[in-house]
Structures are given as C-alpha cells and as structure tokens.
Design a protein around this motif. Structure first.
Motif, PDB file in Angstrom:
ATOM      1  N   VAL A  15       0.947  -1.218   0.050  1.00  0.00           N
ATOM      2  CA  VAL A  15       0.321  -0.092   0.234  1.00  0.00           C
ATOM      3  C   VAL A  15       0.941   1.085   0.068  1.00  0.00           C
ATOM      4  N   LEU A  16       1.986   1.300   0.728  1.00  0.00           N
ATOM      5  CA  LEU A  16       2.674   2.548   0.546  1.00  0.00           C
ATOM      6  C   LEU A  16       3.119   3.347  -1.028  1.00  0.00           C
ATOM      7  N   VAL A  17       3.882   1.774  -1.090  1.00  0.00           N
ATOM      8  CA  VAL A  17       4.218   1.628  -2.237  1.00  0.00           C
ATOM      9  C   VAL A  17       3.875   2.350  -3.095  1.00  0.00           C
ATOM     10  N   ALA A  18       2.063   1.460  -3.808  1.00  0.00           N
ATOM     11  CA  ALA A  18       1.520   2.021  -4.849  1.00  0.00           C
ATOM     12  C   ALA A  18       1.292   3.773  -4.531  1.00  0.00           C
ATOM     13  N   TYR A  19       0.855   4.094  -3.211  1.00  0.00           N
ATOM     14  CA  TYR A  19       1.355   5.088  -2.233  1.00  0.00           C
ATOM     15  C   TYR A  19       2.348   6.395  -3.467  1.00  0.00           C
ATOM     16  N   PHE A  20       2.925   6.769  -2.913  1.00  0.00           N
ATOM     17  CA  PHE A  20       4.174   6.837  -3.278  1.00  0.00           C
ATOM     18  C   PHE A  20       4.543   6.443  -5.024  1.00  0.00           C
ATOM     19  N   THR A  21       4.488   5.661  -5.649  1.00  0.00           N
ATOM     20  CA  THR A  21       4.907   6.098  -6.964  1.00  0.00           C
ATOM     21  C   THR A  21       3.939   5.720  -8.175  1.00  0.00           C
ATOM     22  N   LYS A  22       1.882   5.874  -7.752  1.00  0.00           N
ATOM     23  CA  LYS A  22       1.561   6.155  -7.885  1.00  0.00           C
ATOM     24  C   LYS A  22       1.378   7.472  -9.754  1.00  0.00           C
ATOM     25  N   PRO A  23       1.770   7.466 -10.030  1.00  0.00           N
ATOM     26  CA  PRO A  23       1.545   8.181 -11.750  1.00  0.00           C
ATOM     27  C   PRO A  23       1.431  10.102 -11.557  1.00  0.00           C
ATOM     28  N   SER A  24       1.338  10.770 -11.703  1.00  0.00           N
ATOM     29  CA  SER A  24       0.757  12.088 -12.576  1.00  0.00           C
ATOM     30  C   SER A  24       0.538  11.948 -13.658  1.00  0.00           C
ATOM     31  N   LYS A  25      -0.134  13.487 -13.902  1.00  0.00           N
ATOM     32  CA  LYS A  25      -0.730  13.349 -14.983  1.00  0.00           C
ATOM     33  C   LYS A  25       0.024  12.991 -16.484  1.00  0.00           C
ATOM     34  N   ASP A  26       0.916  13.866 -16.516  1.00  0.00           N
ATOM     35  CA  ASP A  26       2.167  14.545 -17.420  1.00  0.00           C
ATOM     36  C   ASP A  26       2.905  13.124 -17.062  1.00  0.00           C
ATOM     37  N   GLY A  27       2.869  12.196 -16.359  1.00  0.00           N
ATOM     38  CA  GLY A  27       3.245  10.781 -16.925  1.00  0.00           C
ATOM     39  C   GLY A  27       2.916  10.528 -17.612  1.00  0.00           C
ATOM     40  N   PHE A  28       1.693  10.423 -17.589  1.00  0.00           N
ATOM     41  CA  PHE A  28       0.578   9.518 -18.342  1.00  0.00           C
ATOM     42  C   PHE A  28       0.538  10.806 -20.262  1.00  0.00           C
ATOM     43  N   ILE A  29       0.685  11.795 -19.761  1.00  0.00           N
ATOM     44  CA  ILE A  29       1.068  12.876 -21.824  1.00  0.00           C
ATOM     45  C   ILE A  29       2.248  12.108 -22.405  1.00  0.00           C
ATOM     46  N   LYS A  30       3.591  11.541 -21.173  1.00  0.00           N
ATOM     47  CA  LYS A  30       4.609  11.171 -21.703  1.00  0.00           C
ATOM     48  C   LYS A  30       4.800   9.727 -22.391  1.00  0.00           C
ATOM     49  N   PHE A  31       3.599   9.093 -21.644  1.00  0.00           N
ATOM     50  CA  PHE A  31       2.995   7.449 -22.295  1.00  0.00           C
ATOM     51  C   PHE A  31       2.619   7.408 -23.006  1.00  0.00           C
ATOM     52  N   ILE A  32       1.745   8.660 -23.551  1.00  0.00           N
ATOM     53  CA  ILE A  32       0.595   8.253 -24.567  1.00  0.00           C
ATOM     54  C   ILE A  32       1.507   9.099 -26.181  1.00  0.00           C
ATOM     55  N   GLN A  33       2.338   9.308 -25.443  1.00  0.00           N
ATOM     56  CA  GLN A  33       3.043  10.473 -26.427  1.00  0.00           C
ATOM     57  C   GLN A  33       3.144   9.793 -28.096  1.00  0.00           C
ATOM     58  N   PRO A  34       3.932   8.766 -28.236  1.00  0.00           N
ATOM     59  CA  PRO A  34       3.864   8.099 -29.393  1.00  0.00           C
ATOM     60  C   PRO A  34       2.464   7.377 -30.247  1.00  0.00           C
ATOM     61  N   ALA A  35       1.257   7.764 -30.194  1.00  0.00           N
ATOM     62  CA  ALA A  35      -0.107   7.314 -30.492  1.00  0.00           C
ATOM     63  C   ALA A  35      -0.215   9.244 -30.708  1.00  0.00           C
TER      64      ALA A  35
END
Length: 94
Positions: A15-35
């Motif tokens: 639970v602690l690892v999931a809380y502290f490693t939750k990705p951000s909106k900017d991370g999603f924008i970088k993830f979706i950049q190839p599409a």
C-alpha cells in the motif's frame, strides 16, 4: 503469529509503495506521446486522482475521417481507459 505479522507488514508495504509511486498526469502525457505523434491530434485527457491509483480516460478524435450523421458532418471519437499504479499505466479492457 509471525506469519500473520509478516503478511500484514507485506500488505502495508504494498500500500505504501502504491501510494508513493502513483503516476501523475504529466507521466500519462509522456506515456501516450507515441499515439499522439501518429494522429497529430492529442487526446482529451480526464485524469482522476484516487488514493492509491489514478484513473485516466483518453478520448481520441479522428478529424481526418469525418462521417455524416443526422445531416451533419462529425468527427468520430473513441475512448480508452487506463489505470495508473506502481509508476506505470495499463490499458483496461473495454
């Protein structure tokens, strides 16, 4: 007794690892950049920050292939839902 304590500590650790490693909106924008680079139109992003994870709904607009619907010309869209946990995003099945 030690087994239960070990399992409880493991669950608390996850639970602690999931809380502290939750990705951000900017991370999603970088993830979706190839599409985005293929279609040249960035998707409309609905980012929902939950306690341990993030839910993201991306709406893609296909303006290059308009269709006629109800006497109007409209651009078709499609939605994809992603869940972000442990620093990564996974696409959910429809």
């Amino acid at each position: 007794m030690k087994f239960r304590r070990g399992i409880l500590l493991f669950i608390i650790g996850v639970v602690l690892v999931a809380y502290f490693t939750k990705p951000s909106k900017d991370g999603f924008i970088k993830f979706i950049q190839p599409a985005v680079s293929r279609t040249q139109i960035p998707p409309v992003v609905d980012y929902q920050d939950q306690f341990l994870y993030a839910l993201v709904t991306a709406t893609y607009i296909d303006a290059g292939n308009p269709v006629k619907e109800g006497g109007r010309i409209v651009a078709p869209t499609r939605k994809e839902t992603y869940i972000g946990v442990f620093g990564r995003y996974w696409k959910q099945a429809p």
